[in-house]
Motif scaffolding. Structure first.
Motif, PDB file in Angstrom:
ATOM      1  N   ARG A 154       0.842  -1.210   0.000  1.00  0.00           N
ATOM      2  CA  ARG A 154       0.000   0.000   0.000  1.00  0.00           C
ATOM      3  C   ARG A 154       0.875   1.257   0.000  1.00  0.00           C
ATOM      4  O   ARG A 154       0.648   2.203  -0.754  1.00  0.00           O
ATOM      5  N   LYS A 155       1.910   1.207   0.831  1.00  0.00           N
ATOM      6  CA  LYS A 155       2.792   2.389   0.907  1.00  0.00           C
ATOM      7  C   LYS A 155       3.497   2.632  -0.423  1.00  0.00           C
ATOM      8  O   LYS A 155       3.659   3.780  -0.834  1.00  0.00           O
ATOM      9  N   VAL A 156       3.924   1.549  -1.082  1.00  0.00           N
ATOM     10  CA  VAL A 156       4.623   1.715  -2.365  1.00  0.00           C
ATOM     11  C   VAL A 156       3.694   2.381  -3.371  1.00  0.00           C
ATOM     12  O   VAL A 156       4.078   3.342  -4.063  1.00  0.00           O
ATOM     13  N   VAL A 157       2.434   1.904  -3.451  1.00  0.00           N
ATOM     14  CA  VAL A 157       1.478   2.500  -4.400  1.00  0.00           C
ATOM     15  C   VAL A 157       1.231   3.966  -4.038  1.00  0.00           C
ATOM     16  O   VAL A 157       1.233   4.851  -4.910  1.00  0.00           O
ATOM     17  N   GLU A 158       1.062   4.243  -2.739  1.00  0.00           N
ATOM     18  CA  GLU A 158       0.790   5.624  -2.308  1.00  0.00           C
ATOM     19  C   GLU A 158       1.948   6.552  -2.671  1.00  0.00           C
ATOM     20  O   GLU A 158       1.736   7.638  -3.205  1.00  0.00           O
ATOM     21  N   GLN A 159       3.167   6.079  -2.410  1.00  0.00           N
ATOM     22  CA  GLN A 159       4.344   6.915  -2.685  1.00  0.00           C
ATOM     23  C   GLN A 159       4.464   7.215  -4.174  1.00  0.00           C
ATOM     24  O   GLN A 159       4.696   8.354  -4.581  1.00  0.00           O
TER      25      GLN A 159
END
Ligand code: ATP
Ligand code: MG
Length: 450
Positions: A40-45
Motif C-alpha cells: 500500500r505504501k509503495v502504491v501511495e508513494q
C-alpha cells in the motif's frame, strides 16, 4: 464468492475496446485493508509523486477468489531507475526482465514497469532481444497500462487494483474467466508460448492450484509448443519446478504435466522409466507427492532434496539395473548410477549442489538402513539424513517396492528406550554379504630356460 463476481459482471456494461472494465468501490470483494502495508505504501508513494501505480497479478486474482495472496506485486509507469530513485531501500534486479525490489520493513515488494509489445519501431537491442525461435531473451520495452495488460500471461492475471480509489480495472475480461474458472491466455496462444515457453508451466500450476480448467485454445496450443520448454535455461526451470511442486497440489500438477507431455521435458529419465513402468514407479511418485502436499498444507517443511530424490528414484533404479549387469557392488552401482542420473537431470533442471548432495545421501541410506546390527543402528540414528532416509524407506514400502517390516523396525527403534534399543540391535541378524569370488592370483610361470 463466485456468485458475487457474476453480479459484478452483469451490472457493468461492456467497456469500449481498449478501455478497462472498471468495478468501483463496494461492487467487488476487495478492500485496501487486505493489502499488505508495504504494498500500500509503495502504491501511495508512487501515486503522490505523479506516477500511475496499481496492485496487479496474483494478489488481485486471489483476493477476488477469497484466497490469501502469496505476495503483492505492483505495476507502474515509472521506469526502474525512477522507482529506484524514489525508494531508498530498493534495487533493480534481473536482466531479461528488469524489476525493482523495494524493501518495506520485513516485506519485499516487486515493482514492475508497464511493458509494451516488441514492435520494430520500439526495439532497441538493449531492451528487446529475441531468439531465432521467437523466444524473448529481453523484455524491457516499456509502455502504457493498456499495453501492459496485453503482455501479461492469463486474463485472470491482468486485473489491476488501486487501493486509493478502491476500484478494480479489468483489461482482458479476466473477471468473466474467473467466474467460469478458466485459465485463458491473452492473445494468440502459440505466439505467447513461443515468446515464453514457461507460460505453459504457469498454466498447469494455476490449473492445479486453483482447480481451474485450461481454456480449450490455451490447452490445445501446448501440444504444439511443449518441446520449446527445453530451450529455457536450466536455472530458471529449477525455480519453476519448485513453484510447481511446493504449492500444495503437487500430485494434481504431476498428472497435468504428464497429460500435456511437459513432465518428460523436465524429467526425461523419469518419464522414460514411468513409460516402461513394470511395477511400482508410478505409485511411488504419487505417494511421494501426496505426502508432500499433506506436509505443505499442514505447514511442515519440505526439502527440495527429498522431492528430487523421490522424482528421480525411478530413473535411478532403471540406471542401476543396467549397471548391475556388469557385476559391481551395490554401493558402487548406486554411486555410478546416481552420478549419471543427476548429471543428466541437471542439463534440464539445474538442481544446485546443496540439494544434489543430500539427495544422494538419502539414496545411499536406502542401502545402509537394512544393515543395523549392533552399533550400526546407533550410528545410523545419528546420521544427519537419517530422518529423510527413513521417510524415504517408508515411501518405498508403501509403494510396494520392498516388503514392509524394516520401516516398522526403525519406527520402534526410534521410540524405544536405551536398553530396548540395545536388545533390538543385538537381535538383528546382519544381512549376509554377497561373497565376492576372489580372483586367483596367477602362479608365476617358471622361466622356460630353468
Ligand atoms: P503467484 O500466486 O504464484 O505469485 P502470480 O500470478 O502473482 O502468482 P508471479 O510470478 O508473482 O505470479 O507474477 C506476477 C504477475 O506477472 C502475473 O500475475 C502475471 O500478470 C505476470 N507474469 C508473470 N510471469 C509472466 C510470464 N511469464 N508472462 C507474462 N506475464 C507474466
Ligand atoms: Mg505473485
Amino acid at each position: 464468492m463466485l456468485k458475487k463476481l457474476s453480479k459484478i459482471f452483469r451490472r457493468n456494461n461492456p467497456p469500449a475496446a481498449d478501455e478497462p472494465h472498471i468495478i468501483s468501490s463496494g461492487r467487488h470483494p476487495l478492500s485496501p485493508k487486505q493489502i499488505s502495508n508495504g504494498a500500500r505504501k509503495v502504491v501511495e508513494q508512487l501515486s503522490s509523486d505523479g506516477y500511475e501505480a496499481y496492485l496487479v497479478g496474483g494478489c488481485v486474482r486471489d483476493l477476488m477468489l477469497g484466497l490469501k495472496p502469496k505476495d503483492f506485486d505492483v505495476a507502474t509507469d515509472a521506469t526502474p531507475e525512477q522507482i529506484n530513485q524514489l525508494f531508498r531501500r530498493s534495487r533493480i534486479v534481473g536482466r531479461r526482465f528488469q524489476i525493482v525490489h523495494v524493501r518495506m520493513g520485513s516485506e519485499i515488494i516487486e515493482v514492475t514497469t508497464f511493458r509494451a509489445h516488441h514492435t520494430n519501431e520500439k526495439k532497441n537491442h538493449n531492451d528487446s532481444r529475441q531468439s531465432a525461435k521467437g523466444m524473448l531473451l529481453r523484455d524491457n520495452i516499456f509502455g502504457s497500462i493498456n499495453e501492459d495488460a496485453s503482455r501479461r500471461d492469463f486474463t485472470m492475471n491482468a486485473l489491476y487494483y488501486h487501493p486509493q480509489d478502491n476500484s478494480v480495472y479489468d483489461y482482458a475480461n479476466g473477471l468473466a474467466d474467473i467466474e467460469q474458472r478458466l485459465i485463458h491466455i491473452i492473445g494468440n496462444p502459440s505466439d505467447r508460448y513461443r515468446e515464453d515457453p514457461v507460460r505453459m508451466l504457469r498454466a498447469i500450476r494455476f490449473a492445479a492450484k486453483l482447480g481451474f480448467k485450461i481454456e480449450a485454445n490455451t490447452a490445445t496450443a501446448i501440444t504444439g509448443a511443449h518441446k520449446l520448454l527445453a530451450d529455457i535455461p536450466p536455472a530458471r526451470l529449477f525455480d519453476e519446478v519448485l513453484k510447481l511442486l511446493m504449492h500444495g497440489q503437487a500430485l494434481a500438477t504431476f498428472h497435468l504435466l504428464r497429460e500435456y507431455q511437459l513432465f518428460g521435458i523436465l524429467f526425461p529419465a523419469t518419464e522414460e522409466a514411468l513409460t516402461n513402468d513394470s511395477g511400482y514407479y508410478q505409485a511411488f511418485v504419487e505417494i511421494a507427492l501426496t505426502n508432500t502436499d499433506k506436509r505443505i498444507r499442514s505447514g511442515k517443511r519440505v526439502t527440495p532434496a527429498f522431492l528430487f530424490a523421490a522424482l528421480l528414484w525411478p530413473a535411478l533404479k532403471e540406471r542401476e539395473k543396467q549397471f548391475g549387469q556388469s557385476g559391481g557392488s551395490p554401493i558402487y552401482t548406486l554411486q555410478q548410477a546416481a552420478g549419471e542420473v543427476t548429471a543428466r537431470q541437471c542439463q534440464r533442471v539445474a538442481i544446485p549442489r546443496r540439494f544434489t548432495m543430500p539427495m544422494k545421501e538419502i539414496w545411499e541410506l536406502q542401502l545402509r538402513l537394512p544393515r543395523r546390527a549392533g552399533s550400526q543402528a546407533f550410528r545410523l540414528l545419528e546420521n544427519k539424513r537419517f530422518r529423510a532416509g527413513y521417510d524415504f524407506l517408508l515411501l518405498r514400502e508403501d509403494a510396494g517396492e520392498i516388503q514392509p517390516g524394516l520401516g516398522d523396525w526403525w519406527t520402534d527403534f526410534q521410540d524405544a528406550d536405551e536398553s530396548k534399543r540395545e536388545s533390538m540391535a543385538s537381535a538383528v541378524q546382519q544381512p549376509a554379504k554377497k561373497r565376492r569370488r576372489r580372483r586367483k592370483k596367477p602362479t608365476p610361470k617358471k622361466p622356460a630356460n630353468e
